[in-house]
Motif scaffolding. Structure first.
Motif, PDB file in Angstrom:
ATOM      1  N   GLY A   1       9.087  -6.869   8.635  1.00 29.35           N
ATOM      2  CA  GLY A   1       8.915  -7.953   8.151  1.00 29.35           C
ATOM      3  C   GLY A   1       9.695  -8.416   6.970  1.00 29.35           C
ATOM      4  O   GLY A   1      10.878  -8.221   7.094  1.00 29.35           O
ATOM      5  N   ASP A   2       9.133  -8.725   5.852  1.00 29.86           N
ATOM      6  CA  ASP A   2       9.434  -9.199   4.788  1.00 29.86           C
ATOM      7  C   ASP A   2       9.836  -8.164   3.822  1.00 29.86           C
ATOM      8  O   ASP A   2      10.493  -8.515   2.924  1.00 29.86           O
ATOM      9  N   LYS A   3       9.669  -7.128   4.038  1.00 32.77           N
ATOM     10  CA  LYS A   3       9.870  -5.994   3.212  1.00 32.77           C
ATOM     11  C   LYS A   3      11.508  -5.548   3.100  1.00 32.77           C
ATOM     12  O   LYS A   3      11.981  -5.354   4.404  1.00 32.77           O
ATOM     13  N   ARG A   4      12.083  -5.668   2.012  1.00 31.34           N
ATOM     14  CA  ARG A   4      13.334  -5.337   1.937  1.00 31.34           C
ATOM     15  C   ARG A   4      13.722  -4.049   2.026  1.00 31.34           C
ATOM     16  O   ARG A   4      12.970  -2.948   1.317  1.00 31.34           O
ATOM     17  N   CYS A   5      14.798  -3.407   2.713  1.00 38.78           N
ATOM     18  CA  CYS A   5      15.073  -1.974   2.638  1.00 38.78           C
ATOM     19  C   CYS A   5      15.930  -1.921   1.250  1.00 38.78           C
ATOM     20  O   CYS A   5      16.775  -2.562   0.926  1.00 38.78           O
ATOM     21  N   LEU A   6      15.330  -0.909   0.483  1.00 41.71           N
ATOM     22  CA  LEU A   6      15.850  -0.203  -0.792  1.00 41.71           C
ATOM     23  C   LEU A   6      16.856   0.810  -1.051  1.00 41.71           C
ATOM     24  O   LEU A   6      17.724   0.772  -1.408  1.00 41.71           O
ATOM     25  N   LYS A   7      16.625   1.978  -0.142  1.00 39.93           N
ATOM     26  CA  LYS A   7      17.418   3.041   0.041  1.00 39.93           C
ATOM     27  C   LYS A   7      17.670   3.472   1.433  1.00 39.93           C
ATOM     28  O   LYS A   7      16.788   3.369   2.283  1.00 39.93           O
TER      29      LYS A   7
ATOM     30  N   GLU B   1      10.508  -1.843   0.478  1.00 38.39           N
ATOM     31  CA  GLU B   1       9.837  -2.267  -0.634  1.00 38.39           C
ATOM     32  C   GLU B   1       8.243  -1.987  -0.489  1.00 38.39           C
ATOM     33  O   GLU B   1       7.730  -2.047   0.668  1.00 38.39           O
ATOM     34  N   GLY B   2       7.564  -1.621  -1.645  1.00 40.72           N
ATOM     35  CA  GLY B   2       6.307  -1.338  -1.476  1.00 40.72           C
ATOM     36  C   GLY B   2       6.083   0.178  -0.978  1.00 40.72           C
ATOM     37  O   GLY B   2       4.641   0.592  -1.057  1.00 40.72           O
ATOM     38  N   GLY B   3       7.086   0.819  -0.951  1.00 44.88           N
ATOM     39  CA  GLY B   3       6.961   2.274  -0.474  1.00 44.88           C
ATOM     40  C   GLY B   3       6.965   2.708   0.817  1.00 44.88           C
ATOM     41  O   GLY B   3       6.719   3.897   1.286  1.00 44.88           O
ATOM     42  N   ALA B   4       7.016   1.774   1.773  1.00 41.11           N
ATOM     43  CA  ALA B   4       6.994   2.035   3.197  1.00 41.11           C
ATOM     44  C   ALA B   4       8.212   2.583   3.838  1.00 41.11           C
ATOM     45  O   ALA B   4       9.478   2.281   3.195  1.00 41.11           O
ATOM     46  N   THR B   5       8.205   3.687   4.646  1.00 42.26           N
ATOM     47  CA  THR B   5       9.388   4.496   4.770  1.00 42.26           C
ATOM     48  C   THR B   5       9.478   4.235   6.729  1.00 42.26           C
ATOM     49  O   THR B   5       8.691   3.942   7.224  1.00 42.26           O
ATOM     50  N   ALA B   6      10.683   4.576   6.976  1.00 39.65           N
ATOM     51  CA  ALA B   6      11.100   4.755   8.549  1.00 39.65           C
ATOM     52  C   ALA B   6      12.296   5.932   8.744  1.00 39.65           C
ATOM     53  O   ALA B   6      13.007   6.105   7.590  1.00 39.65           O
ATOM     54  N   ALA B   7      11.975   6.505   9.629  1.00 40.29           N
ATOM     55  CA  ALA B   7      12.929   7.652  10.333  1.00 40.29           C
ATOM     56  C   ALA B   7      13.355   7.001  11.489  1.00 40.29           C
ATOM     57  O   ALA B   7      12.377   7.110  12.798  1.00 40.29           O
TER      58      ALA B   7
END
Length: 385
Positions: free
Chosen positions: A200-206, A259-265
């Motif tokens: 959604g609106d969470k932006r990827c940071l790294k 953003e917010g600490g969520a991660t994905a693999a």
């Protein structure tokens, strides 16, 4: 009734012909009125299928742009490296655009395409077909409804299939990065796009990416192997034999922090029996979501300790010629043609801004892999023209 959408096909190969079939099965909604392709057979074949007037048949797409606009939309299905020029030219002529993925093979070209479409106020739909897939949409619906609370982690696997990887990325059209593009962009920008969609609106940071050519190398060439499968003494014991694949029948990991600490693999795996049947698990603060292929989508609630199975509402009436990506090609065309006919850009899930963000993230992931480091992603305002 909405008006029939007239379409010009640029690139009459596999994908261009495939998308044009929507007009064959739904003639009241779409009509193919032109085709451009340098290959005589492909061009004439599409002309015959759709009974296209000879004046609208071109061996070079540039000739079509020299005319006044004679169709509502254009489908651009040229090779990956040849997307930018026609996309910008037809946007400048006022055509709405269905553009095969990837948008283009450099970040700069992707930005120019998005900018041209916005400047000319034309609709752009990039063929990230999986955003239109019922299972993907059901996952999005459940996540947005808070079915598992806040997203903590998304784990997503794309099994390419051992023979399909050998066919397409070892000896096929995408065998040489210098001639086409890197495999994450060519094959798996779909999957990075899905992760962005679900977040959604969470932006990827790294982002970080790992992967290499680990098996299909000279050092792994079997002893006594020949240059051609039909002449090879070890062909019968080789799982990647072209004889087995055609006559009878790598791995890459991307990690992302949002953003917010969520991660994905995300894992793109070549060495699999299954082909294209994605597997997704989303871990949340209040539950866990799982989907294997076309669904259904399962949700386990941590509070009630109960599992709920959600059907994906997949349409049962899809013409066989539009069953690519398990029917997702049909849903893409259905949405695009409806958007143009009704002048509703909101029907397009993969417009210029959303698709640009996905592509730029894929380029960042490849930079991470090549430079062996974590890449910090710029802000969205800096990305978009």
């Amino acid at each position: 009734m909405t008006a029939c959408v007239t379409v010009l096909i640029i690139g009459a190969g596999c994908r261009g012909k495939h998308y044009s079939c929507f007009a064959v099965h739904f003639p009241s909604r779409m009509k193919v009125v032109g085709v451009a392709d340098p290959h005589t057979f492909a061009r004439n074949n599409l002309q015959k299928i759709h009974n296209i007037d000879k004046k609208n048949v071109f061996n070079d797409w540039k000739a079509a742009t020299e005319r006044e606009r004679f169709a509502d939309a254009v489908v651009i299905a040229t090779p990956d490296r040849l997307h930018k020029a026609p996309a910008i030219a037809f946007a400048n002529k006022g055509y709405h655009i269905l553009l095969e993925k990837p948008m283009a093979v450099t970040p700069e070209d992707c930005k120019e395409i998005a900018s041209a479409c916005k400047a000319n106020n034309v609709m752009l739909a990039v063929c990230h077909v999986l955003r239109y897939y019922p299972a993907s949409l059901k996952i999005k619906e459940l996540l947005d409804a808070g079915a598992i609370g806040d997203i903590c982690h998304i784990q997503h696997l794309e099994p390419i299939g051992f023979w399909h990887f050998a066919h397409s990325f070892v000896r096929g059209n995408w065998r040489n990065e210098a001639e086409t593009t890197f495999s994450l962009l060519a094959k798996s920008c779909h999957d990075i796009d899905l992760i962005n969609f679900w977040m959604g609106d969470k932006r990827c940071l790294k982002v970080s990416s790992f992967g290499s050519l680990s098996h299909f190398t000279n050092s792994h060439k079997p002893k006594g192997a020949a240059s051609r499968c039909l002449d090879c003494s070890v062909e019968q014991t080789c799982p990647y034999s072209a004889k087995k694949i055609y006559l009878k029948l790598a791995e890459k990991v991307v990690n992302m922090e949002f953003e917010g600490g969520a991660t994905a693999a995300f894992t793109m795996m070549a060495f699999t029996e299954r082909l294209g049947t994605r597997k997704t698990t989303v871990y949340g603060t209040k539950g866990e979501l799982f989907c294997d292929g076309s669904g259904p989508v399962e949700v386990f609630d941590f509070c009630t300790r109960e599992k709920t199975v959600h059907p994906t509402n997949k349409s049962t009436v899809i013409p066989s010629q539009l069953m690519g990506h398990d029917g997702a090609d049909y849903y893409l065309m259905d949405s695009f043609i409806s958007a143009v006919a009704e002048n509703k850009p909101s029907l397009i899930q993969t417009g210029p801004e959303a698709t640009l963000q996905t592509h730029l993230l894929v380029f960042e992931a490849e930079k991470s892999r090549k430079e062996n480091r974590v890449v910090f992603v710029e802000t969205r305002k800096e990305h978009f023209p």
